[in-house]
Design a protein around this motif. Structure first.
Motif, PDB file in Angstrom:
ATOM      1  N   ASN A 165      30.914  19.206  10.185  1.00 51.14           N
ATOM      2  CA  ASN A 165      30.091  18.005  10.180  1.00 51.14           C
ATOM      3  C   ASN A 165      30.567  17.033  11.257  1.00 51.14           C
ATOM      4  N   SER A 166      29.704  16.091  11.579  1.00 49.75           N
ATOM      5  CA  SER A 166      30.042  15.062  12.571  1.00 49.75           C
ATOM      6  C   SER A 166      30.639  15.680  13.829  1.00 49.75           C
ATOM      7  N   LEU A 167      29.961  16.668  14.354  1.00 52.07           N
ATOM      8  CA  LEU A 167      30.484  17.392  15.512  1.00 52.07           C
ATOM      9  C   LEU A 167      30.573  16.502  16.743  1.00 52.07           C
ATOM     10  N   LYS A 168      31.592  16.760  17.535  1.00 44.29           N
ATOM     11  CA  LYS A 168      31.853  15.998  18.754  1.00 44.29           C
ATOM     12  C   LYS A 168      31.845  16.953  19.947  1.00 44.29           C
ATOM     13  N   PRO A 169      31.620  16.437  21.147  1.00 47.52           N
ATOM     14  CA  PRO A 169      31.686  17.309  22.334  1.00 47.52           C
ATOM     15  C   PRO A 169      33.025  18.043  22.444  1.00 47.52           C
ATOM     16  N   ASP A 170      34.105  17.427  21.974  1.00 47.47           N
ATOM     17  CA  ASP A 170      35.422  18.074  22.019  1.00 47.47           C
ATOM     18  C   ASP A 170      35.508  19.300  21.117  1.00 47.47           C
ATOM     19  N   ASP A 171      34.545  19.457  20.216  1.00 45.83           N
ATOM     20  CA  ASP A 171      34.524  20.643  19.358  1.00 45.83           C
ATOM     21  C   ASP A 171      33.922  21.857  20.063  1.00 45.83           C
ATOM     22  N   THR A 172      33.409  21.658  21.250  1.00 46.86           N
ATOM     23  CA  THR A 172      32.813  22.759  22.001  1.00 46.86           C
ATOM     24  C   THR A 172      33.861  23.827  22.299  1.00 46.86           C
ATOM     25  N   ALA A 173      33.571  25.058  21.887  1.00 48.40           N
ATOM     26  CA  ALA A 173      34.518  26.159  22.057  1.00 48.40           C
ATOM     27  C   ALA A 173      33.886  27.438  21.517  1.00 48.40           C
ATOM     28  N   VAL A 174      34.552  28.544  21.786  1.00 52.32           N
ATOM     29  CA  VAL A 174      34.231  29.782  21.076  1.00 52.32           C
ATOM     30  C   VAL A 174      35.073  29.781  19.796  1.00 52.32           C
ATOM     31  N   TYR A 175      34.410  29.981  18.687  1.00 52.55           N
ATOM     32  CA  TYR A 175      35.079  29.973  17.395  1.00 52.55           C
ATOM     33  C   TYR A 175      35.280  31.417  16.925  1.00 52.55           C
ATOM     34  N   TYR A 176      36.517  31.710  16.540  1.00 50.04           N
ATOM     35  CA  TYR A 176      36.889  33.057  16.116  1.00 50.04           C
ATOM     36  C   TYR A 176      37.308  33.056  14.651  1.00 50.04           C
ATOM     37  N   CYS A 177      36.859  34.070  13.952  1.00 50.17           N
ATOM     38  CA  CYS A 177      37.323  34.331  12.598  1.00 50.17           C
ATOM     39  C   CYS A 177      38.516  35.281  12.686  1.00 50.17           C
ATOM     40  N   ALA A 178      39.478  35.101  11.801  1.00 45.37           N
ATOM     41  CA  ALA A 178      40.670  35.953  11.806  1.00 45.37           C
ATOM     42  C   ALA A 178      41.103  36.244  10.382  1.00 45.37           C
ATOM     43  N   ALA A 179      41.844  37.343  10.227  1.00 50.37           N
ATOM     44  CA  ALA A 179      42.355  37.734   8.919  1.00 50.37           C
ATOM     45  C   ALA A 179      43.769  38.265   9.072  1.00 50.37           C
ATOM     46  N   THR A 180      44.581  38.021   8.051  1.00 49.84           N
ATOM     47  CA  THR A 180      45.931  38.545   8.061  1.00 49.84           C
ATOM     48  C   THR A 180      46.430  38.681   6.631  1.00 49.84           C
ATOM     49  N   LEU A 181      47.378  39.565   6.426  1.00 49.95           N
ATOM     50  CA  LEU A 181      47.997  39.700   5.116  1.00 49.95           C
ATOM     51  C   LEU A 181      48.902  38.510   4.853  1.00 49.95           C
ATOM     52  N   MET A 182      48.855  38.019   3.639  1.00 49.86           N
ATOM     53  CA  MET A 182      49.741  36.929   3.255  1.00 49.86           C
ATOM     54  C   MET A 182      51.153  37.478   3.070  1.00 49.86           C
ATOM     55  N   GLN A 183      52.095  36.970   3.876  1.00 55.92           N
ATOM     56  CA  GLN A 183      53.486  37.425   3.782  1.00 55.92           C
ATOM     57  C   GLN A 183      54.392  36.374   3.175  1.00 55.92           C
ATOM     58  N   SER A 184      53.833  35.172   2.999  1.00 56.39           N
ATOM     59  CA  SER A 184      54.569  34.107   2.325  1.00 56.39           C
ATOM     60  C   SER A 184      53.529  33.202   1.701  1.00 56.39           C
ATOM     61  N   ALA A 185      53.989  32.140   1.080  1.00 58.64           N
ATOM     62  CA  ALA A 185      53.065  31.200   0.440  1.00 58.64           C
ATOM     63  C   ALA A 185      52.392  30.279   1.453  1.00 58.64           C
ATOM     64  N   ILE A 186      52.889  30.302   2.688  1.00 56.65           N
ATOM     65  CA  ILE A 186      52.410  29.367   3.698  1.00 56.65           C
ATOM     66  C   ILE A 186      51.334  30.029   4.547  1.00 56.65           C
ATOM     67  N   LEU A 187      50.219  29.360   4.708  1.00 55.74           N
ATOM     68  CA  LEU A 187      49.160  29.874   5.568  1.00 55.74           C
ATOM     69  C   LEU A 187      49.593  29.771   7.030  1.00 55.74           C
ATOM     70  N   PRO A 188      49.544  30.872   7.763  1.00 58.54           N
ATOM     71  CA  PRO A 188      49.989  30.841   9.164  1.00 58.54           C
ATOM     72  C   PRO A 188      48.997  30.112  10.064  1.00 58.54           C
ATOM     73  N   VAL A 189      49.503  29.460  11.091  1.00 60.68           N
ATOM     74  CA  VAL A 189      48.643  28.709  11.999  1.00 60.68           C
ATOM     75  C   VAL A 189      48.732  29.209  13.439  1.00 60.68           C
ATOM     76  N   THR A 190      49.702  30.056  13.751  1.00 63.10           N
ATOM     77  CA  THR A 190      49.820  30.544  15.120  1.00 63.10           C
ATOM     78  C   THR A 190      48.998  31.820  15.278  1.00 63.10           C
ATOM     79  N   PRO A 191      48.254  31.946  16.373  1.00 65.31           N
ATOM     80  CA  PRO A 191      47.386  33.117  16.560  1.00 65.31           C
ATOM     81  C   PRO A 191      48.133  34.451  16.447  1.00 65.31           C
ATOM     82  N   SER A 192      49.370  34.504  16.885  1.00 65.27           N
ATOM     83  CA  SER A 192      50.107  35.764  16.863  1.00 65.27           C
ATOM     84  C   SER A 192      50.383  36.267  15.455  1.00 65.27           C
TER      85      SER A 192
END
Length: 126
Positions: free
Chosen positions: A84-111
């Motif tokens: 919502n309330s999209l801004k020009p700075d939101d312009t990008a290619v958006y990618y969906c990703a999936a990974t196995l949970m290895q800890s309780a913390i959701l990972p944020v680094t692409p690798s």
């Protein structure tokens, strides 16, 4: 093999809303995290939001907080990113990703993410 297919991107004006979808197949996702990343021209891929499939725990990057919502539909094996309330700075290619949970913390680094969709373009005009 896990497959992720995004849809819902497009060209919108600033202030508009979009809902991106990510259809997941080829796996049992109860022990997975699902996420959204974006990459603007000339910039690195950056984390937007993630959700733990098992209990819908979410985490959003600072630019997304208050404007974006991530959710999932068990029956459809689909993850959504409501923007919502999209801004020009939101312009990008958006990618969906999936990974196995290895800890309780959701990972944020692409690798840390194993599977990726092909991406969907979001363009926000001023």
């Amino acid at each position: 093999q896990v497959q992720l297919v995004e849809s819902g991107g497009g060209l919108v004006q600033a202030g508009a809303s979009l809902r991106l979808s990510c259809a997941a197949s080829g796996g049992t996702f109860s022990n997975y995290a699902m996420g959204w990343f974006r990459q603007a021209p000339g910039k690195e891929r950056e984390f937007v939001a993630a959700i733990r499939w098992s209990d819908s725990t979410t985490y959003l990057a600072k630019p997304a907080k208050g404007r974006f919502t991530i959710s999932r539909d068990n029956a459809q094996n689909t993850v959504y990113l409501e923007m919502n309330s999209l801004k020009p700075d939101d312009t990008a290619v958006y990618y969906c990703a999936a990974t196995l949970m290895q800890s309780a913390i959701l990972p944020v680094t692409p690798s840390r993410w194993i599977y990726w969709g092909q991406g969907t373009q979001v363009t926000v005009s001023s």
